[in-house]
Write an enzyme that holds these catalytic residues in place. Structure first.
Site, PDB file in Angstrom:
ATOM      1  CB  THR A   1      -0.918   0.046   1.240  1.00 15.37           C
ATOM      2  OG1 THR A   1      -0.098   0.183   2.403  1.00 15.37           O
ATOM      3  CG2 THR A   1      -1.767  -1.215   1.343  1.00 15.37           C
ATOM      4  CB  CYS A   2       0.261   4.550  -1.438  1.00 15.56           C
ATOM      5  SG  CYS A   2       0.281   3.769  -3.037  1.00 15.56           S
ATOM      6  CG  ASP A   3       0.202   4.567   5.534  1.00 16.99           C
ATOM      7  OD1 ASP A   3       1.259   4.723   6.167  1.00 16.99           O
ATOM      8  OD2 ASP A   3      -0.891   5.022   5.912  1.00 16.99           O
TER       9      ASP A   3
ATOM     10  CG  ASN B   1      -3.392   2.352  -1.328  1.00 16.27           C
ATOM     11  OD1 ASN B   1      -2.194   2.179  -1.264  1.00 16.27           O
ATOM     12  ND2 ASN B   1      -3.915   3.558  -1.299  1.00 16.27           N
TER      13      ASN B   1
END
Ligand SMILES: *Cc1c(COP(=O)(O)O)cnc(C)c1O
Length: 376
Positions: A323-325, A366
């Site tokens: 994910t984009c975290d 996401n």
């Protein structure tokens, strides 16, 4: 990993990350607990893995259940358990949920404050309560620390208050911390429990029950003692502190019941480096903290990871989710050794993932779907 899980993955070839739980291992674990602690009632901690197949098996084996919410209570009732075999073990409950549980026949509730006692006295008149006592979680790999429980002298006030308000003051509970590798960790809490029993008896209130909580470990990378060793140590502590007036006891295994029954299949999405001259590989998987591996927070739980290339030489890697975290990094402070030959597209198996994974997965952060789960 069990032959049954291996066969399932080979035959079904499920796409995307998934958890596969082997019910035969859950059955073995239940029977092991029952043999190791024959005088204790087993209340499976539903939150560890509430899959209906697991609950149905445990009902068939005669288990009782510890629930944290009305939804969990309805799940175990649907699996066929009698309401008398359910404890509502969360110390933080809405009064209308207490009333809902009472209406369904639940008669045993956890408290750690007089405010919670007041709610139960109103919404579940005459019910049984036990007071959770703070317990140092020393040594536990997943400590539960300060959030639940009150100091022992306050537990006296809470239980006296319950008695005065028409509730049945049943006893005390504690939790020595999850993934507790020390079988003697229960001793100090049992000394405290026995002191509370004595003080209460002095006030004319006879307590009868000690809830020993969970904490029994699953096997991850390190070996852990057999459940029989825990049973022996706890029995010795009970005799030491209660003599021949042994209380009725409950255990609430979660991780120890289902942790080693599950394997997650995942896939390597990317292997890259951060600098031209950097040796450290970053291995990105199609599962991460938001896909069900939340217990890698602070790198607390270190799962065994298997690949088809485990005979090759290894080198340490950072392992991260998709994910984009930036929170979604599994192991970085202590990099994880993986085969040097590992390649994008390789399948990996994450073992010991039967507990605290499927329900920790996010709904669709996401756009990644929640963890698919198969119980076989
Ligand atoms: C989570 C929990 C358990 C289960 O703990 P494990 O360490 O997984 O066995 C037991 N009792 C209570 C009250 C819990 O909150």
């Amino acid at each position: 990993m069990s032959e049954r899980i291996r066969d399932f993955l080979r035959e079904r070839r499920p796409d995307g990350p998934c958890l596969v739980v082997d019910l035969e291992i859950v059955r073995d674990n239940y029977l092991r607990f029952a043999r190791a602690m024959p005088d204790s009632r087993i209340h499976y901690a539903v939150k560890a893995n509430p899959a209906p197949e697991i609950l149905a098996l445990l009902v068939e084996l005669g288990s009782a259940f510890d629930c944290a919410s009305l939804t969990e209570i309805d799940l175990v009732l649907a699996a066929g358990v009698a309401p008398a075999d359910i404890s509502f073990g969360n110390t933080i409950k809405k009064e209308r949920d207490i009333a809902g549980a009472f209406a369904r026949g639940v008669r045993l509730f956890a408290v750690d404050s007089t405010v919670e006692v007041d709610k139960i006295a109103r919404a579940a008149p005459g019910a049984g309560v036990f007071c959770r006592v703070l317990c140092d979680n020393q040594g536990a790999e997943w400590p539960l620390s300060r959030k639940f429980g009150c100091a022992p002298d306050m537990a006296i006030d809470v239980l006296v208050h319950a008695h005065r308000n028409g509730l049945e003051a049943r006893g005390v509970s504690f939790h020595v911390g999850s993934q507790q590798p020390d079988p003697n960790a229960w001793d100090r809490a049992l000394a405290t429990s026995s002191a509370i029993f004595a003080t209460m008896a002095g006030r004319g209130i006879e307590l009868t029950m000690v809830n020993l909580g969970g904490g029994f470990p699953a096997r991850y990378l390190r070996d852990v003692p057999e459940v029989g060793t825990y049973g022996g140590a706890i029995a010795a502590s009970l005799r030491r502190h209660f003599g021949n007036r042994l209380p009725e006891t409950i255990i609430e295994p979660g991780r120890g019941m289902v942790g080693d029954a599950g394997v997650i299949k995942a896939e390597v999405v990317l292997i890259s480096r951060k600098h031209r001259d950097d040796d450290l590989r970053w291995v990105y998987l199609d599962i991460g903290k938001f896909g069900g591996l939340a217990e890698t927070a602070d790198e607390a739980i270190r799962y065994p990871i298997r690949t088809a290339r485990d005979r090759d030489a290894t080198a340490p890697c950072v392992i991260a989710g998709p994910t984009c975290d930036s929170l979604d990094v599994l192991y970085e402070k202590a990099p994880y050794p993986l085969p040097v030959s590992l390649t994008v597209g390789d399948e990996i198996l994450i073992e010991g993932t039967g507990a605290y994974t499927s329900t920790y997965a996010s709904v669709a952060f996401n756009g990644f779907a929640p963890l698919q789960s198969y119980v076989i």
